[in-house]
Motif scaffolding. Structure first.
Motif, mmCIF file in Angstrom:
data_model
loop_
_atom_site.group_PDB
_atom_site.id
_atom_site.type_symbol
_atom_site.label_atom_id
_atom_site.label_comp_id
_atom_site.label_asym_id
_atom_site.label_seq_id
_atom_site.Cartn_x
_atom_site.Cartn_y
_atom_site.Cartn_z
ATOM 1 N N LEU A 1 -10.768 -2.225 -7.960
ATOM 2 C CA LEU A 1 -9.183 -1.440 -7.600
ATOM 3 C C LEU A 1 -8.761 -0.705 -9.322
ATOM 4 O O LEU A 1 -8.063 0.210 -8.749
ATOM 5 C CB LEU A 1 -8.643 -2.762 -8.278
ATOM 6 C CG LEU A 1 -8.162 -3.696 -5.853
ATOM 7 C CD1 LEU A 1 -7.641 -4.476 -6.526
ATOM 8 C CD2 LEU A 1 -7.525 -2.884 -5.385
ATOM 9 N N LYS B 1 -10.298 3.007 -8.822
ATOM 10 C CA LYS B 1 -9.336 3.524 -8.231
ATOM 11 C C LYS B 1 -8.350 4.891 -8.167
ATOM 12 O O LYS B 1 -8.187 5.606 -8.166
ATOM 13 C CB LYS B 1 -9.237 2.916 -7.142
ATOM 14 C CG LYS B 1 -9.938 2.421 -5.646
ATOM 15 C CD LYS B 1 -8.651 2.102 -4.630
ATOM 16 C CE LYS B 1 -9.609 1.673 -3.948
ATOM 17 N NZ LYS B 1 -9.273 0.582 -2.732
ATOM 18 N N TYR C 1 6.705 -2.922 -8.804
ATOM 19 C CA TYR C 1 6.196 -3.107 -7.301
ATOM 20 C C TYR C 1 7.445 -3.674 -6.141
ATOM 21 O O TYR C 1 8.032 -2.766 -5.286
ATOM 22 C CB TYR C 1 5.247 -3.867 -7.005
ATOM 23 C CG TYR C 1 4.495 -4.415 -5.500
ATOM 24 C CD1 TYR C 1 4.061 -3.658 -4.761
ATOM 25 C CD2 TYR C 1 5.122 -5.359 -4.849
ATOM 26 C CE1 TYR C 1 3.520 -3.331 -3.760
ATOM 27 C CE2 TYR C 1 4.633 -5.520 -3.841
ATOM 28 C CZ TYR C 1 3.937 -4.229 -2.880
ATOM 29 O OH TYR C 1 3.778 -5.059 -1.392
ATOM 30 N N LYS D 1 1.507 1.759 -1.985
ATOM 31 C CA LYS D 1 2.223 0.409 -2.935
ATOM 32 C C LYS D 1 1.449 -0.473 -2.063
ATOM 33 O O LYS D 1 0.451 -1.634 -2.688
ATOM 34 C CB LYS D 1 3.396 0.281 -2.551
ATOM 35 C CG LYS D 1 4.225 0.042 -3.866
ATOM 36 C CD LYS D 1 5.408 -0.349 -3.299
ATOM 37 C CE LYS D 1 6.413 -0.464 -3.835
ATOM 38 N NZ LYS D 1 8.131 -0.557 -3.589
ATOM 39 N N ASP D 2 0.948 -1.027 -0.554
ATOM 40 C CA ASP D 2 -0.016 -1.584 -0.542
ATOM 41 C C ASP D 2 -0.969 -1.797 -0.459
ATOM 42 O O ASP D 2 -1.944 -2.476 -0.327
ATOM 43 C CB ASP D 2 1.045 -1.902 1.532
ATOM 44 C CG ASP D 2 2.786 -2.050 1.571
ATOM 45 O OD1 ASP D 2 2.160 -2.949 0.827
ATOM 46 O OD2 ASP D 2 3.295 -1.208 1.973
ATOM 47 N N SER D 3 -1.663 -0.284 -0.376
ATOM 48 C CA SER D 3 -3.063 -0.002 0.062
ATOM 49 C C SER D 3 -3.871 -0.219 -1.774
ATOM 50 O O SER D 3 -5.136 -1.098 -1.782
ATOM 51 C CB SER D 3 -3.647 1.015 0.258
ATOM 52 O OG SER D 3 -3.425 1.626 -0.357
ATOM 53 N N THR D 4 -3.087 -0.305 -2.546
ATOM 54 C CA THR D 4 -3.512 -0.554 -4.004
ATOM 55 C C THR D 4 -3.329 -1.499 -4.749
ATOM 56 O O THR D 4 -3.560 -2.160 -5.594
ATOM 57 C CB THR D 4 -4.456 0.967 -4.013
ATOM 58 O OG1 THR D 4 -4.608 1.754 -3.519
ATOM 59 C CG2 THR D 4 -5.003 1.156 -5.136
ATOM 60 N N ALA E 1 -0.608 -3.805 -4.548
ATOM 61 C CA ALA E 1 -0.564 -5.047 -3.956
ATOM 62 C C ALA E 1 -1.690 -5.731 -4.324
ATOM 63 O O ALA E 1 -2.160 -7.401 -5.172
ATOM 64 C CB ALA E 1 0.619 -4.853 -2.959
#
Lengths: 197, 197
Positions: free
Chosen positions: A12, A15, A50, B35-38, B40
């Motif tokens: 992660l 990325k 977040y 936000k949601d794909s990476t 979190a």
């Protein structure tokens, strides 16, 4: 052979734009060595961001407030609107402390190659803002690339006929820049637009 | 002008070895856009690693198991002990898939300049392991730097008299390496230790 938890985190982190697999592994080891001084605060800070940071519905800036701190600031000059490609450009201009107006984040620039058209950017809402009145100057702070300048021209044309002054950032030699390292285009522009001392 | 939540996160990310303030800001913007794909999953993965990963009490590797997956693996050859400077070196050797023994992480190398002495490294416990018996070979996989080789010599001397074979990684031309780009020392070593085809 390694364990999935560490691998997942490395994958992660890799990325992120500035990191690759190798530097992500180094980052994870660094975090494991500084669990309490860096890793724990980093997790908390990331969760905070977040939970609380979202795009400003007015300008597109990222902030915890709605509208953002800039749009909500009474002291900012609401008659000058600075159009930027991305939030990072907005932050860069804020760091320079030279602009006291408000912003409009396009979310990109027009690009025939990447298939980005006007409907993919926040151009309609920009025209709407100007049509609504109260804005005296639109400063197009777009990148000095072909796509950036195409976008600037497109916006300038779209705003034609509206009672608003349109400006752009000046081109020239970066402050502190060596002539030797500059491209011909910049030097030509700097000579053409030379100023008397 | 920016908000403290974002600034805090940028500041903490900028501490990671591969990132500076500018790339940390880019990373935060990237995370905010995904936000949601990476973001979190990254928070979850970091919390997982924080909660579950710890140094192996036997070898010093970082793992969720105690002892780590390598030390706990029945198939690994416990008679061959590979001494490395850091966990990242252990991971690099594991990726090479060429070593089937177990490891001992020193946690650094001796350095007169940085004031690192034998008592700052896991050297006493290494000698203890060898004295306890059962180890036939100690492979010193330490960096080919002055400090790394000093440490290797120090360990070799400390283990003198014990019934154990001491080896080190061979020096030479990296596989795929151009001669032109190699330093003189490596070339000299590669010539001196040349092999017949």
């Amino acid at each position: 052979m390694q364990i999935s938890e560490i691998d997942t985190l490395v994958h992660l982190l890799a990325k992120l734009p500035a990191l690759g697999p190798r530097s992500a592994r180094r980052a994870v080891l660094y975090l494991l060595k500084k669990k309490d001084s860096t890793m724990a605060p980093l997790i908390t800070a990331m969760q905070d961001v977040y939970d609380n940071v979202q795009p400003c519905p007015v300008c597109g800036n990222m902030d915890t407030q709605v509208p953002c701190a800039i749009c909500g600031d009474e002291k900012r000059d609401k008659t000058t609107l600075c159009v930027v490609q991305d939030v990072s450009d907005l932050w860069a201009l804020e760091r320079s402390n030279a602009f006291k107006g408000v912003y409009h984040v396009l979310g990109g620039v027009l690009s025939a190659l990447d298939g980005v058209g006007p409907e993919d950017l926040k151009i309609a809402s920009l025209i709407g803002k100007v049509q609504a009145g109260g804005i005296q100057e639109v400063l197009l702070a777009l990148p000095a690339t072909v796509d950036g300048q195409t976008t600037a021209h497109y916006i300038a044309e779209s705003l034609e006929g509206l009672p608003v002054k349109i400006s752009r950032l000046s081109h020239g030699i970066p402050v502190g820049g060596e002539l030797d390292y500059l491209d011909d285009g910049t030097l030509q522009t700097a000579i053409k637009t030379r100023r008397s001392l």
